[in-house]
Scaffold this motif. Structure first.
Motif, PDB file in Angstrom:
ATOM      1  N   GLY A 100       0.788  -1.229   0.000  1.00  0.00           N
ATOM      2  CA  GLY A 100       0.000   0.000   0.000  1.00  0.00           C
ATOM      3  C   GLY A 100       0.816   1.272   0.000  1.00  0.00           C
ATOM      4  O   GLY A 100       0.281   2.359  -0.251  1.00  0.00           O
ATOM      5  N   LEU A 101       2.116   1.178   0.282  1.00  0.00           N
ATOM      6  CA  LEU A 101       2.970   2.359   0.314  1.00  0.00           C
ATOM      7  C   LEU A 101       3.524   2.660  -1.072  1.00  0.00           C
ATOM      8  O   LEU A 101       3.687   1.770  -1.902  1.00  0.00           O
ATOM      9  CB  LEU A 101       4.139   2.150   1.277  1.00  0.00           C
ATOM     10  CG  LEU A 101       3.826   2.067   2.770  1.00  0.00           C
ATOM     11  CD1 LEU A 101       5.119   1.872   3.557  1.00  0.00           C
ATOM     12  CD2 LEU A 101       3.093   3.305   3.249  1.00  0.00           C
ATOM     13  N   THR A 102       3.849   3.924  -1.300  1.00  0.00           N
ATOM     14  CA  THR A 102       4.549   4.286  -2.520  1.00  0.00           C
ATOM     15  C   THR A 102       6.034   3.986  -2.360  1.00  0.00           C
ATOM     16  O   THR A 102       6.522   3.733  -1.249  1.00  0.00           O
ATOM     17  CB  THR A 102       4.374   5.778  -2.839  1.00  0.00           C
ATOM     18  OG1 THR A 102       5.006   6.538  -1.808  1.00  0.00           O
ATOM     19  CG2 THR A 102       2.904   6.155  -2.949  1.00  0.00           C
ATOM     20  N   VAL A 103       6.739   4.040  -3.476  1.00  0.00           N
ATOM     21  CA  VAL A 103       8.183   3.832  -3.426  1.00  0.00           C
ATOM     22  C   VAL A 103       8.832   4.871  -2.527  1.00  0.00           C
ATOM     23  O   VAL A 103       9.656   4.554  -1.656  1.00  0.00           O
ATOM     24  CB  VAL A 103       8.784   3.897  -4.849  1.00  0.00           C
ATOM     25  CG1 VAL A 103      10.306   3.876  -4.795  1.00  0.00           C
ATOM     26  CG2 VAL A 103       8.259   2.751  -5.702  1.00  0.00           C
ATOM     27  N   GLY A 104       8.465   6.134  -2.722  1.00  0.00           N
ATOM     28  CA  GLY A 104       9.049   7.204  -1.922  1.00  0.00           C
ATOM     29  C   GLY A 104       8.774   7.039  -0.441  1.00  0.00           C
ATOM     30  O   GLY A 104       9.667   7.237   0.397  1.00  0.00           O
ATOM     31  N   ALA A 105       7.540   6.649  -0.100  1.00  0.00           N
ATOM     32  CA  ALA A 105       7.184   6.471   1.313  1.00  0.00           C
ATOM     33  C   ALA A 105       7.966   5.318   1.925  1.00  0.00           C
ATOM     34  O   ALA A 105       8.411   5.392   3.075  1.00  0.00           O
ATOM     35  CB  ALA A 105       5.688   6.236   1.443  1.00  0.00           C
ATOM     36  N   SER A 106       8.137   4.240   1.163  1.00  0.00           N
ATOM     37  CA  SER A 106       8.899   3.093   1.669  1.00  0.00           C
ATOM     38  C   SER A 106      10.331   3.497   1.982  1.00  0.00           C
ATOM     39  O   SER A 106      10.894   3.116   3.022  1.00  0.00           O
ATOM     40  CB  SER A 106       8.891   1.967   0.634  1.00  0.00           C
ATOM     41  OG  SER A 106       7.582   1.520   0.377  1.00  0.00           O
TER      42      SER A 106
END
Length: 248
Positions: A100-106
């Motif tokens: 559910g997370l974006t690449v940037g958030a991860s």
């Protein structure tokens, strides 16, 4: 006056490392030294002890005997999170990421654990550039290809400023194109850190390794430069199952 010789601080240093499960010896008196800046591959047929050795280095498995030093510290009694804090980053075969997370958030989550506490935004931008993931920065991980998900998890390891990176079969399930790119990425991250890769794909091993350690029945069968080891007829016999030719 002669200069005092200071012994090297290995990124990985095991001494007679042994792991037993009941009467089964999974890792048999393994001595393994990996230098900082080195890229080492651990190979061997199924059941050779690679996974158990990997788990022992990461703290998932405790030694039955012998010693394990990581970045100069004895870690035999440390828990996984304590080993990670020394500067150890682990990427497992199956990506352990949140769909559910974006690449940037991860990457931001991982960068929050950066050893030198650099600004999170700067670390994220640096990792995105290094792994060439800028184009998918705002995409959720669930929408990415298998290879892209693997690269994001590798980026999460780098975002913590790991000094020892442990990779378990990083190209499993990848296409030839993804495998080639993964080789490039792994070679690009080795500067200033040690990288240890457990892998079955011998073409991939030839592309990336400085040295190769071959495990067989839990023990070190051969250790040395990749071309030399993979050309050894004893190593070939082990992979082909002709164990009657393996010398003690």
């Amino acid at each position: 006056m002669n200069a005092v010789q200071v012994p090297p601080v290995w990124a990985v240093d095991t001494e007679s490392l042994t792991v037993r499960f009941g009467g089964v010896v999974a890792v048999d008196r393994v001595n393994l030294q990996v230098a900082r800046g080195e890229l080492r591959c651990l190979i061997g047929p199924n059941g050779a002890g690679k996974s158990t050795l990997f788990k022992t280095l990461t703290g998932q498995q405790k030694p039955s005997a012998g010693r394990v030093r990581i970045l100069g510290q004895d870690v035999g009694r440390l828990e996984r999170h304590q080993i990670a804090r020394l500067g150890v980053g682990v990427k497992t075969q199956v990506p352990s990421v949140f769909d559910g997370l974006t690449v940037g958030a991860s990457l931001r989550v991982a960068a929050g654990r950066h050893r030198e506490r650099r600004p999170v935004a700067a670390v994220v931008d640096e990792v995105l550039e290094q792994l060439r993931l800028g184009a998918v920065r705002d995409r959720q991980l669930a929408t990415l290809s298998h290879g892209q998900r693997q690269w994001v998890e590798l980026g999460m390891v780098l975002a913590t400023d790991a000094q020892l990176v442990l990779l378990d079969e990083p190209v499993a399930g990848m296409s030839e194109e993804e495998t080639a790119r993964t080789a490039e990425l792994i070679l690009s991250i080795r500067a200033g850190r040690a990288v240890v890769v457990v892998e079955h794909d011998m073409r991939f091993v030839r592309r990336i390794a400085d040295r190769v350690t071959v495990l067989h029945r839990g023990a070190v069968l051969r250790d040395g430069p990749v071309a030399e080891v993979l050309a050894d007829p004893v190593v070939r016999d082990v992979y082909l199952g002709r164990e009657e030719h393996v010398r003690a």
